[in-house]
Motif scaffolding. Structure first.
Motif, short mmCIF file in Angstrom:
data_model
loop_
_atom_site.label_atom_id
_atom_site.label_comp_id
_atom_site.label_asym_id
_atom_site.label_seq_id
_atom_site.Cartn_x
_atom_site.Cartn_y
_atom_site.Cartn_z
N UNK A 20 46.49 -31.76 -37.14
CA UNK A 20 47.14 -31.50 -38.44
C UNK A 20 48.11 -32.58 -38.88
N UNK A 21 48.95 -33.07 -37.97
CA UNK A 21 49.96 -34.05 -38.37
C UNK A 21 49.36 -35.41 -38.71
N UNK A 22 48.13 -35.68 -38.27
CA UNK A 22 47.45 -36.93 -38.61
C UNK A 22 46.73 -36.83 -39.96
N UNK A 23 46.64 -35.62 -40.49
CA UNK A 23 45.91 -35.39 -41.74
C UNK A 23 44.46 -35.84 -41.64
N UNK A 24 43.88 -35.70 -40.44
CA UNK A 24 42.50 -36.13 -40.25
C UNK A 24 41.96 -35.58 -38.93
N UNK A 25 40.66 -35.72 -38.77
CA UNK A 25 40.02 -35.50 -37.49
C UNK A 25 40.20 -36.75 -36.65
N UNK A 26 40.43 -36.58 -35.34
CA UNK A 26 40.65 -37.74 -34.47
C UNK A 26 39.55 -37.83 -33.43
N UNK A 27 39.28 -39.06 -32.96
CA UNK A 27 38.18 -39.27 -32.04
C UNK A 27 38.59 -39.85 -30.70
#
Length: 337
Positions: free
Chosen positions: A254-261
């Motif tokens: 959530x805090x990255x405002x994105x999906x992470x890989x």
């Protein structure tokens, strides 16, 4: 990282700005943090306070007390982790590799100065030695002082902290590791560690330092429907050139405002099912995971159609001469490894 400004209205680039809001007859001022995710997209949230800002030899650093995400560590204008959801990132980075390994005892962390990766590793009962190698002593000292949640990990006798360039440290060591973890900053132009995502580094430095059956895992940048082509697909394809078995997986932060890989790689196959994954969690890990279990990992490693297609078609290999970067820029005027 952008400048701290007391002016009302938007600041330019990554940084902090003040903004006035009318509340009834009064005027309430809030301080905001703003990160430029890409050229036409910014992500901002309200702050309670700015706890610390500074610059090290390698990068700019800030610790913010944010209203939606708690304490947040920001390096080179990129949010690294936030108190409220860092467990999603660190459980995803650490536990799949350690659980897939039959008996992980020795671990090498590239980066990880925050201490959260070491914290998750040290929850595993099989662990005998963890080497955490971070190039920036000031960041490590800063995190030791401010991130209370990791103080126990920093004091664990199984953890050995080394301040050095991870490439140089691995090249000069004679010991081997069951798992090597890349908990590095994102590859940004002018940043301190993009060379640690290259084929030559994986091939000539990382792989030779793994024990038989060893596993390498790295954070691999944004992995969203649109953002995965920045570096995620390229890092995946690069590791495919070096290891026989490569598993990409992702999670929403959530805090990255994105999906992470993340990408996990080995010359031994990954054959564990969700049931065995959960069984190993119960046998090996102290305490309960908040995010990751067998079904969660099975879901995380099934990517969406658009991302799977991109990864299958990716041809670029990450090298020093053909490096790809996420949006943003590091402190290029400063020395880096």
């Amino acid at each position: 990282m952008g400048d701290i400004s007391s002016s009302n209205g938007n600041g330019n680039g990554n940084g902090f700005y003040g903004n006035g809001h009318v509340a009834g007859e009064g005027r309430r001022k809030s301080c905001w943090y703003e990160e430029e995710i890409e050229e036409n997209l910014r992500w901002c949230f309200a702050l309670n306070s700015i706890l610390h800002t500074g610059a090290t030899q390698y990068q700019d650093i800030a610790l913010l007390d944010t209203k939606p995400f708690g304490k947040a560590l920001v390096i080179d204008g990129k949010l690294q982790s936030a108190e409220i959801d860092e467990f999603v990132y660190h459980e995803s980075l650490v536990h799949p590799a350690l659980l897939h390994h039959p008996n992980a005892k020795t671990i090498f962390i590239m980066g990880g100065g925050e201490g959260s990766t070491a914290r998750e590793i040290l929850r595993h009962k099989t662990i005998e030695k963890v080497i955490m190698c971070d190039i920036d002593e000031e960041v490590v000292d800063f995190c030791k002082s401010y991130l209370v949640v990791n103080r126990e990990a920093f004091c664990d006798s199984r953890l050995q902290l080394i301040i050095n360039d991870a490439r140089a440290e691995l090249e000069n060591r004679e010991d081997y590791f069951d798992v090597i973890i890349g908990d590095l900053a994102d590859p940004i132009e002018g940043g301190p560690c993009y060379q640690l995502y290259t084929k030559s580094f994986y091939e000539s430095t990382v792989k030779p330092r793994l024990n038989e059956g060893g596993i390498f895992v790295t954070q691999a940048g944004p992995a969203g429907i649109f953002s995965h082509t920045e570096v995620f697909s390229c890092i995946y394809n690069t590791l495919r050139q070096v290891f026989k078995y490569v598993v990409p997986y992702s999670a929403h932060i959530p805090s990255y405002a994105d999906t992470w890989g993340w990408v996990m790689a080995s010359d031994s196959p990954f054959t564990m099912d969700a049931e065995e994954f959960d069984s190993r969690i119960k046998r090996r890990i102290k305490g309960e995971n908040r995010y990751l279990d067998g079904k969660t990992f099975a879901s995380a490693s099934i990517l969406s159609k658009i991302v799977r297609k991109s990864l299958a078609m990716e041809t670029q290999v990450y090298t020093e001469g053909t490096a790809k970067f996420i949006y943003g820029h590091g402190a290029a005027h400063k020395s880096h490894p």
